[in-house]
Design an enzyme around this catalytic site. Sequence first.
Site, PDB file in Angstrom:
ATOM      1  CB  SER A 136     -27.019 195.562  38.539  1.00 23.46           C
ATOM      2  OG  SER A 136     -26.661 195.541  39.909  1.00 23.46           O
ATOM      3  CE1 TYR A 149     -23.907 191.146  37.692  1.00 25.97           C
ATOM      4  CE2 TYR A 149     -23.946 192.774  39.456  1.00 25.97           C
ATOM      5  CZ  TYR A 149     -24.615 191.991  38.532  1.00 25.97           C
ATOM      6  OH  TYR A 149     -25.989 192.052  38.438  1.00 25.97           O
TER       7      TYR A 149
END
Length: 234
Positions: A136, A149
Amino acid sequence: MDLKGKKILITGGSLGIGKATAKLLVEKGAQVAITGRTGIRLSEAAKETGAFPIVADVSEEADVKRSFDLFLDEFGKIDVLINNAGIGIRKNVDELKPDHFQKIFDVNVVGASMMAAVAAKHFKQQKSGSLINIGSTAGLKGYPGGSVYVASKFALRGLTECWRAELRPFNVRVMLINPSEVTTAFGNPERKERAEIKNKLRPLEIAHAIVSGLEMDERGFVPELSVWATNPFD
């Protein structure tokens, strides 16, 4: 790599990026299996994509073993592993608790590592293979509320670099794809897909990046690729 006939295993294939990638790979002639935790949703994705469904949770060691057993029984060998399964949570620093990290890391880091460990044994033995981790842009830069995250994706990025160094002598390509915001069910407790937004990335853009990376002749590979929306503010 000519994708026709290649045996490819994708985790988190029920929705979003995993499902879009499976569909595109099957259209290219690959033999694809997808994993997911929910049987009904996985079965629907398998019908849509033409992929072989394997109900499994990557954070469970027994499920990881069973995934490869079923995959190899069906296809005989593995050419590509795509570590796509991932979950997230938003918590500010003053809200953080140990179990927030445990739940996310069990899937995003430990699960990806267990899948990679099994695949690597096969890749080293056959002296070929491709491993793609779906990271990501959160693994490049943090944001408010992203501690858990973001930490998991920074960890996956570091793991990718280690695995690349370990496996490159065995003719194995290890790649990291970093999507920015994609209109998927990610972060939705009901796992409901978001509607397409004209200035946001779709799963298809990330699937295209994955397939493009795989299709390069095996003498070369792209170590890391980030994909952004052209103008997310338009």
